[in-house]
Structure formats: C-alpha cells, structure tokens
Design a protein around this motif. Structure first.
Motif, PDB file in Angstrom:
ATOM      1  N   GLY A 173       0.815  -1.210   0.000  1.00 11.22           N
ATOM      2  CA  GLY A 173       0.000   0.000   0.000  1.00 11.22           C
ATOM      3  C   GLY A 173       0.846   1.255   0.000  1.00 11.22           C
ATOM      4  O   GLY A 173       0.549   2.224  -0.716  1.00 11.22           O
ATOM      5  N   VAL A 174       1.908   1.247   0.793  1.00 19.82           N
ATOM      6  CA  VAL A 174       2.810   2.399   0.851  1.00 19.82           C
ATOM      7  C   VAL A 174       3.503   2.603  -0.500  1.00 19.82           C
ATOM      8  O   VAL A 174       3.625   3.731  -0.979  1.00 19.82           O
ATOM      9  N   LEU A 175       3.940   1.503  -1.117  1.00 19.73           N
ATOM     10  CA  LEU A 175       4.587   1.584  -2.435  1.00 19.73           C
ATOM     11  C   LEU A 175       3.619   2.135  -3.485  1.00 19.73           C
ATOM     12  O   LEU A 175       3.996   2.978  -4.313  1.00 19.73           O
ATOM     13  N   ALA A 176       2.374   1.673  -3.455  1.00 17.16           N
ATOM     14  CA  ALA A 176       1.367   2.145  -4.409  1.00 17.16           C
ATOM     15  C   ALA A 176       1.131   3.645  -4.237  1.00 17.16           C
ATOM     16  O   ALA A 176       1.016   4.383  -5.226  1.00 17.16           O
ATOM     17  N   LEU A 177       1.069   4.117  -2.993  1.00 17.60           N
ATOM     18  CA  LEU A 177       0.870   5.540  -2.732  1.00 17.60           C
ATOM     19  C   LEU A 177       2.050   6.362  -3.241  1.00 17.60           C
ATOM     20  O   LEU A 177       1.877   7.435  -3.814  1.00 17.60           O
ATOM     21  N   PHE A 178       3.260   5.832  -3.049  1.00 18.30           N
ATOM     22  CA  PHE A 178       4.468   6.522  -3.512  1.00 18.30           C
ATOM     23  C   PHE A 178       4.466   6.676  -5.036  1.00 18.30           C
ATOM     24  O   PHE A 178       4.713   7.761  -5.566  1.00 18.30           O
ATOM     25  N   LEU A 179       4.186   5.583  -5.733  1.00 16.69           N
ATOM     26  CA  LEU A 179       4.207   5.614  -7.201  1.00 16.69           C
ATOM     27  C   LEU A 179       3.098   6.512  -7.738  1.00 16.69           C
ATOM     28  O   LEU A 179       3.315   7.281  -8.690  1.00 16.69           O
ATOM     29  N   GLU A 180       1.919   6.428  -7.127  1.00 17.62           N
ATOM     30  CA  GLU A 180       0.815   7.269  -7.587  1.00 17.62           C
ATOM     31  C   GLU A 180       1.130   8.745  -7.390  1.00 17.62           C
ATOM     32  O   GLU A 180       0.866   9.573  -8.276  1.00 17.62           O
ATOM     33  N   LYS A 181       1.683   9.069  -6.229  1.00 11.66           N
ATOM     34  CA  LYS A 181       2.011  10.472  -5.963  1.00 11.66           C
ATOM     35  C   LYS A 181       3.063  10.967  -6.954  1.00 11.66           C
ATOM     36  O   LYS A 181       2.985  12.104  -7.435  1.00 11.66           O
ATOM     37  N   THR A 182       4.046  10.130  -7.276  1.00 11.34           N
ATOM     38  CA  THR A 182       5.086  10.510  -8.233  1.00 11.34           C
ATOM     39  C   THR A 182       4.489  10.787  -9.607  1.00 11.34           C
ATOM     40  O   THR A 182       4.812  11.794 -10.255  1.00 11.34           O
ATOM     41  N   ILE A 183       3.602   9.901 -10.051  1.00 10.93           N
ATOM     42  CA  ILE A 183       2.982  10.047 -11.370  1.00 10.93           C
ATOM     43  C   ILE A 183       2.113  11.298 -11.439  1.00 10.93           C
ATOM     44  O   ILE A 183       2.103  12.020 -12.447  1.00 10.93           O
ATOM     45  N   ILE A 184       1.377  11.581 -10.367  1.00  8.24           N
ATOM     46  CA  ILE A 184       0.490  12.747 -10.345  1.00  8.24           C
ATOM     47  C   ILE A 184       1.278  14.049 -10.194  1.00  8.24           C
ATOM     48  O   ILE A 184       0.973  15.057 -10.845  1.00  8.24           O
ATOM     49  N   ALA A 185       2.292  14.026  -9.339  1.00 12.41           N
ATOM     50  CA  ALA A 185       3.016  15.262  -9.018  1.00 12.41           C
ATOM     51  C   ALA A 185       3.904  15.754 -10.160  1.00 12.41           C
ATOM     52  O   ALA A 185       4.049  16.973 -10.358  1.00 12.41           O
ATOM     53  N   LEU A 186       4.507  14.854 -10.911  1.00 17.53           N
ATOM     54  CA  LEU A 186       5.478  15.257 -11.939  1.00 17.53           C
ATOM     55  C   LEU A 186       4.908  16.245 -12.963  1.00 17.53           C
ATOM     56  O   LEU A 186       5.516  17.303 -13.208  1.00 17.53           O
ATOM     57  N   PRO A 187       3.779  15.956 -13.594  1.00 13.81           N
ATOM     58  CA  PRO A 187       3.271  16.937 -14.569  1.00 13.81           C
ATOM     59  C   PRO A 187       2.896  18.277 -13.933  1.00 13.81           C
ATOM     60  O   PRO A 187       3.043  19.327 -14.570  1.00 13.81           O
ATOM     61  N   ILE A 188       2.431  18.255 -12.694  1.00 17.60           N
ATOM     62  CA  ILE A 188       2.099  19.510 -12.001  1.00 17.60           C
ATOM     63  C   ILE A 188       3.364  20.329 -11.781  1.00 17.60           C
ATOM     64  O   ILE A 188       3.395  21.543 -12.024  1.00 17.60           O
ATOM     65  N   ILE A 189       4.431  19.655 -11.320  1.00 18.66           N
ATOM     66  CA  ILE A 189       5.699  20.344 -11.070  1.00 18.66           C
ATOM     67  C   ILE A 189       6.268  20.922 -12.366  1.00 18.66           C
ATOM     68  O   ILE A 189       6.716  22.070 -12.408  1.00 18.66           O
ATOM     69  N   VAL A 190       6.259  20.120 -13.430  1.00 19.68           N
ATOM     70  CA  VAL A 190       6.791  20.580 -14.713  1.00 19.68           C
ATOM     71  C   VAL A 190       5.994  21.773 -15.231  1.00 19.68           C
ATOM     72  O   VAL A 190       6.564  22.778 -15.696  1.00 19.68           O
ATOM     73  N   LEU A 191       4.663  21.696 -15.138  1.00 19.75           N
ATOM     74  CA  LEU A 191       3.811  22.797 -15.598  1.00 19.75           C
ATOM     75  C   LEU A 191       4.085  24.076 -14.814  1.00 19.75           C
ATOM     76  O   LEU A 191       4.269  25.155 -15.405  1.00 19.75           O
ATOM     77  N   LEU A 192       4.135  23.976 -13.491  1.00 16.51           N
ATOM     78  CA  LEU A 192       4.366  25.155 -12.656  1.00 16.51           C
ATOM     79  C   LEU A 192       5.785  25.709 -12.848  1.00 16.51           C
ATOM     80  O   LEU A 192       5.992  26.920 -12.819  1.00 16.51           O
ATOM     81  N   THR A 193       6.755  24.819 -13.065  1.00 16.23           N
ATOM     82  CA  THR A 193       8.118  25.260 -13.338  1.00 16.23           C
ATOM     83  C   THR A 193       8.171  26.080 -14.621  1.00 16.23           C
ATOM     84  O   THR A 193       8.860  27.119 -14.684  1.00 16.23           O
ATOM     85  N   ASN A 194       7.442  25.647 -15.626  1.00 16.98           N
ATOM     86  CA  ASN A 194       7.376  26.414 -16.881  1.00 16.98           C
ATOM     87  C   ASN A 194       6.662  27.747 -16.686  1.00 16.98           C
ATOM     88  O   ASN A 194       7.083  28.772 -17.248  1.00 16.98           O
ATOM     89  N   ILE A 195       5.593  27.737 -15.893  1.00 18.83           N
ATOM     90  CA  ILE A 195       4.847  28.971 -15.644  1.00 18.83           C
ATOM     91  C   ILE A 195       5.705  29.988 -14.908  1.00 18.83           C
ATOM     92  O   ILE A 195       5.684  31.191 -15.195  1.00 18.83           O
ATOM     93  N   PHE A 196       6.525  29.499 -13.923  1.00 21.64           N
ATOM     94  CA  PHE A 196       7.391  30.382 -13.170  1.00 21.64           C
ATOM     95  C   PHE A 196       8.614  30.813 -13.971  1.00 21.64           C
ATOM     96  O   PHE A 196       9.418  31.629 -13.516  1.00 21.64           O
ATOM     97  N   GLY A 197       8.788  30.240 -15.149  1.00 23.51           N
ATOM     98  CA  GLY A 197       9.870  30.662 -16.031  1.00 23.51           C
ATOM     99  C   GLY A 197      11.243  30.158 -15.613  1.00 23.51           C
ATOM    100  O   GLY A 197      12.263  30.808 -15.908  1.00 23.51           O
ATOM    101  N   ILE A 198      11.295  29.002 -14.933  1.00 24.08           N
ATOM    102  CA  ILE A 198      12.586  28.429 -14.529  1.00 24.08           C
ATOM    103  C   ILE A 198      13.219  27.764 -15.753  1.00 24.08           C
ATOM    104  O   ILE A 198      12.599  26.945 -16.416  1.00 24.08           O
ATOM    105  N   ALA A 199      14.440  28.105 -16.040  1.00 24.87           N
ATOM    106  CA  ALA A 199      15.103  27.535 -17.218  1.00 24.87           C
ATOM    107  C   ALA A 199      16.575  27.247 -16.916  1.00 24.87           C
ATOM    108  O   ALA A 199      17.140  27.797 -15.987  1.00 24.87           O
TER     109      ALA A 199
END
Length: 295
Positions: A269-295
C-alpha cells in the motif's frame, strides 16, 4: 477542538478530512515529518480519525521541515530560486492531495474509526447553537481534561525517544544499502526506465539521467538530491528537488512508521501511494516550473 470545528467546512470538501486535521496538517507540513506521522497515528488510535483520513494525512502531509527543504535546494544548487521552489512544492502538495483522496488506493481504505475506541470526534454543531459556541464548548471540555505540564512532558519525551530508537537503525541500514545499490549497481537505472520515458514525454531535459532519482526517494528522501546533483540542466535539478520533497513516503522514516502503526496499511500500500504520488506530481511540477519561467 476549537479550530477543527470552525474550519471543518474548508477541510472536508477540499481534502475529505475533519476540521481538527487542520492543526495536524500544519504541524506535519512545516514541522518534522516523523512527528507528523506519530501525531496522526496517535489521533487515529484515540478515535479522532478514520483509517482513510489517517493514512491520507500521514502519506500526503507529513512533509520535511522548511530548513531541510533549503538544504535540498542548496545541494542541487537551486537555492537562489528557493521562493518559487517552495511555492511550487506547496501548490503541488495541495493539488496532489485533492486528486489522491478521490481515487484509489486512498479512496479504498476503510472510512472507519479504530475499533477498540470508536468515534471520539463530534465537530458538527447541534441545532440551536452556533458553530463558534460549539467550538468553544468543545475546547473548554478538552482543556479541563488535559494533563498537567509533567504529563505533557513525559508523553513528549516518550514519543521522541520512541522515534529515535525505532528509526535510527532503519535509517542507517536502509540508507547504506540504497547508497551501495545506487553507486555500484545499475538496479535503479533498470527500474527507472519507465519514468525516463515519462520525463521525456513531459519535456524534461536529461530525462533518463534524472529517472533514477524519481524512484530512489522511496528508500530515503535525501538520495534523489544526491543522484541528481551532477545533472547539468538547472531546470531538471529544480524539478527533481521539488519531487523528492513532495513524494514524502520513504522507507527510512515515514513509510516504516506507517507500516508499524495500527493503521491498516502495508508495504504494498505504501509503495502504491508513492508511485501514484510521483505520477500525479510530476506533470504539475513541470507545468508550474514552466509557468514560473525556470530555465
């Protein structure tokens, strides 16, 4: 009890959590992650959280302290961008919880209180009394039943020593083994290939070089920063640093505390939560990083 009653209409629709969790969420987010998990499991065992609520808080809000976030940013040489770094971390953490509480595996955990004690929380005000009056009544009753200073200190010391002696051997053993595997074997490269393609799809530079750092955080949250420290792209280091702090569930501390608690969650269960959070969080982080103009 007072704050929980007042903010229930905010935490319940947003995170599907009782109002009293607001204090727990804040303590878990800005304080030490171990203390956050222990506080949450204690509330569960006392009948103030259901199993689903306790697992949600422990796996999604027990973040590392603010100073340690700065340590990770400095190790990855993105500390000069710490304000957007922490802003994206916070936004991603909130959005990922809003999503995860509504889908499996979190939504599948029993919404039941710890059987030996049953439900001990009552935040909904009865008819004929205002929310603030009910909150004050509960707070006064709780204060009257509170232990004295000696009792609070004894409980705090007992909790602290339990954390130290339970976790120190695990941190040393898991951390050492993980460092050996990461340094001298290709196992994390093999396991991280799917995340390499995922990062590449999201447009992250040096995707396959960064991929091992996306999964090694399950062992210990400091290891992703160690593996990503030599990546050339500042943007990629920035993304991996935030991800390592959002993932939260690592076996040297948080994961072990969850599994050894009385909450109905196991290693899978802990492993499933970790993988799910990673999959969900990555596109959010990438999108916000682009919005903040980090390059």
């Amino acid at each position: 009890d007072y704050t929980g009653t007042l903010v229930r209409n905010f935490t319940q629709p947003l995170f599907k959590l009782p109002g009293r969790s607001a204090i727990d969420l804040l303590a878990s987010w800005v304080g030490n992650c171990n203390v956050g998990v222990v506080l949450t499991t204690t509330q569960y065992e006392q009948g103030y959280y259901t199993a689903r609520e306790a697992i949600t808080i422990a796996s999604c809000f027990s973040a590392v302290s603010l100073p340690f976030c700065l340590v990770i940013a400095a190790l990855l040489k993105v500390d000069h961008l710490f304000i957007p770094f922490y802003a994206i971390l916070t936004i991603t953490g909130i959005l990922s919880v809003v999503i995860m509480t509504r889908i499996p595996p979190l939504s599948k955990y029993p919404n039941e209180y710890y059987a030996p004690v049953g439900k001990q929380v009552n935040e909904v005000e009865p008819q004929g009394i205002t929310k603030s009056q009910w909150a004050l009544k509960l707070a006064v009753e709780r204060a009257a039943a509170a232990p004295d200073v000696k009792g609070v200190l004894n409980k705090g010391i007992d909790m602290f020593l339990g954390i130290v002696f339970q976790l120190t051997p695990l941190v040393m053993s898991f951390g050492t083994i993980a460092c050996i595997l990461a340094t001298y074997t290709p196992i994390f490269q093999w396991l991280s290939v799917p995340f390499g393609y995922y990062l590449q799809m999201l447009g992250v530079e040096e995707a396959f070089a960064a991929a091992p750092a996306t999964i090694v955080g399950f062992v210990d949250m400091f290891l992703p920063a160690v593996l990503a420290a030599n990546i050339v792209s500042l943007k990629t280091r920035f993304i991996i640093g935030i991800l390592s702090l959002v993932q939260i569930i690592y076996m040297t501390e948080v994961g072990t505390l969850m599994i050894t608690s009385k909450m109905p969650v196991d290693f899978k269960g802990v492993l499933a939560l970790f993988l799910e959070k990673t999959i969900i969080a990555l596109p959010i982080i990438v999108l916000l990083t682009n919005i903040f103009g980090i390059a």
